[in-house]
Design an enzyme around this catalytic site. Structure first.
Site, short mmCIF file in Angstrom:
data_model
loop_
_atom_site.label_atom_id
_atom_site.label_comp_id
_atom_site.label_asym_id
_atom_site.label_seq_id
_atom_site.Cartn_x
_atom_site.Cartn_y
_atom_site.Cartn_z
N TRP A 1 0.77 -1.08 -0.17
CA TRP A 1 -0.03 -0.07 0.02
C TRP A 1 0.94 1.36 0.15
O TRP A 1 0.48 2.22 -0.68
CB TRP A 1 -1.02 0.00 1.10
N ASP B 1 -0.92 6.62 6.54
CA ASP B 1 -2.23 5.80 6.14
C ASP B 1 -2.40 4.69 7.21
O ASP B 1 -1.52 3.89 7.71
CB ASP B 1 -1.88 4.98 4.79
N LYS C 1 -11.55 -1.75 7.43
CA LYS C 1 -10.41 -2.51 8.17
C LYS C 1 -10.68 -2.43 9.69
O LYS C 1 -10.42 -3.58 10.35
CB LYS C 1 -8.91 -2.16 7.95
C1 LIG Z 1 -6.64 -1.84 2.31
C2 LIG Z 1 -5.68 -0.72 2.67
C3 LIG Z 1 -5.51 0.22 1.53
C4 LIG Z 1 -6.59 0.36 0.50
O1 LIG Z 1 -7.84 0.86 0.84
P1 LIG Z 1 -8.90 1.04 -0.32
O2 LIG Z 1 -10.00 1.53 0.72
O3 LIG Z 1 -9.32 -0.21 -0.92
O4 LIG Z 1 -8.51 2.03 -1.04
C5 LIG Z 1 -4.57 1.19 1.85
N1 LIG Z 1 -3.79 1.16 2.74
C6 LIG Z 1 -3.79 0.15 3.67
C7 LIG Z 1 -2.74 0.13 4.73
C8 LIG Z 1 -4.82 -1.10 3.55
O5 LIG Z 1 -4.65 -1.71 4.45
#
Ligand SMILES: *Cc1c(COP(=O)(O)O)cnc(C)c1O
Length: 356
Positions: free
Chosen positions: A102, A169, A193
């Site tokens: 990511w 993030d 998540k």
């Molecule tokens: C799942 C995830 C993403 C992507 O998320 P989306 O909502 O599908 O765009 C980005 N960063 C991390 C750390 C993730 O676990």
């Protein structure tokens, strides 16, 4: 029967959240209307959005500290692009830590906006560890990192001291552990998540970092526009915001992040202890960087795969297949996963040892 759901995302949410969300689909707030059919401008929903935004800040300890919380669309993936667009100056540069898939996707998007410096990377080691010795250029417009690497099961235990704005993030560990969140200037997290269903992203922004790029930003991508419109620039994903609010309320009623953190640590300790004790298994990630959210592990001998897979499925476990880039297994132990589910998995691992 309810499964022991280890899915990495979308993921398990508290049972009471499912029940309240289901009720709201039938009759929201006793209004005689479904949450799915009301106007986002109705007083009932405006109150939901306001409470969700305030509660997010409250749980993070950021109330009254110059931060705004937004519930936006496009997933964390859109924030990979929106962050450089809103923070990187014309002819500026940004520093990125490449700690996983990511993070790498975020780096690719940043490159479209300016010089993108990768200050540290564990890519060559298939992201089994968090890069630690690195320098952030003092003239970078911001530093971007990923607190928890969902796919590889690594997690940042500390964050660099730096004078430049820090963007993180936190998609897969937001609201799971206590941190000094005021050290961050932008935090973003796809809801699916650890906070809610898919379809909405929480973005927490220290307002003073905005408005400095000198570039023309389209309204829909402009954080300042979303702040001015109180996260209702366009029709928000009403149901996803409401369900996220229910999860935040659940977390608050449990005692907040400090309480859930203890539970998360206990769950992770239970599983990692078994991974390290049981000779049939081995951890995939560097020990000191192990995530308390996503535990990645492998069978020492792949020949046991069929037997093990049969056993955990029979025990009612779901969603522990590893990501294709790591293989093996990944147990995602988000806030709503009860420790009893971890005990079931640990018991199956012990049973495999007895059987072989
Ligand atoms: C799942 C995830 C993403 C992507 O998320 P989306 O909502 O599908 O765009 C980005 N960063 C991390 C750390 C993730 O676990």
């Amino acid at each position: 029967m309810k499964k022991h759901n280890y899915s990495a995302g979308p993921c398990i949410l508290p049972q009471e959240v499912f029940e309240k969300a289901a009720q709201a689909v039938l009759n929201f707030n006793n209004s005689g209307l479904s949450i799915l059919e009301i106007s986002h401008r109705s007083a009932d929903f405006v109150a939901v959005m306001e409470e969700a935004r305030n509660l997010a800040l409250e749980l993070l300890g950021l109330e009254g500290k110059g931060y705004q919380a937004l519930f936006l669309q496009g997933g964390a993936s859109l924030e990979f692009l929106r962050v450089p667009q809103n923070l990187m100056q014309e002819n500026g540069k940004a520093a990125y830590l490449d700690s996983g898939t990511w993070a790498n996707s975020a780096i690719k998007e940043a490159k479209a906006f300016g010089e993108t410096i990768v200050v540290g990377s564990s890519k060559e080691a298939n992201y089994t560890f968090i890069p630690k010795e690195y320098t952030i250029p003092s003239d970078a417009n911001y530093f971007h990192c990923t607190s928890n690497n969902t796919i590889f099961g690594t997690q940042m235990k500390s964050f660099p001291q730096t004078s430049v704005p820090v963007v993180c993030d936190m998609s897969s560990d937001i609201f799971s552990r206590s941190l000094d969140f005021s050290k961050f200037d932008i935090i973003y997290a796809g809801a699916q998540k650890n906070m809610g269903p898919a379809g909405v992203t929480l973005v927490v922004i220290k307002e003073e970092v905005l408005g400095k790029t000198g570039r023309n930003i389209p309204n829909i991508l402009n954080y300042q526009q979303h702040i001015a419109k109180e996260s209702m620039y366009n029709t928000p994903p009403v149901f996803a915001v409401y369900t996220s609010l229910l999860t935040l309320q659940w977390l608050k009623s449990k005692g907040g992040i400090a309480v859930i953190e203890k539970e998360n640590e206990a769950k992770a300790a239970l599983l990692y202890t078994e991974i390290d004790r049981n000779p049939l298994f081995k951890g995939a990630a560097n020990k000191e960087d192990r995530s308390i959210m996503n535990a990645t592990f492998l069978l020492a001998d792949e020949n046991h795969k069929e037997t093990f897979d049969k056993m955990w499925k029979a025990a009612g476990i779901s969603g522990i297949n590893g990501h294709r880039s790591v293989g093996g297994y990944r147990a995602s132990m988000y806030n709503a996963l009860p420790i009893e589910s971890v005990q079931v998995l640990v018991n199956v691992m012990k049973e495999l040892e007895n059987e072989i």
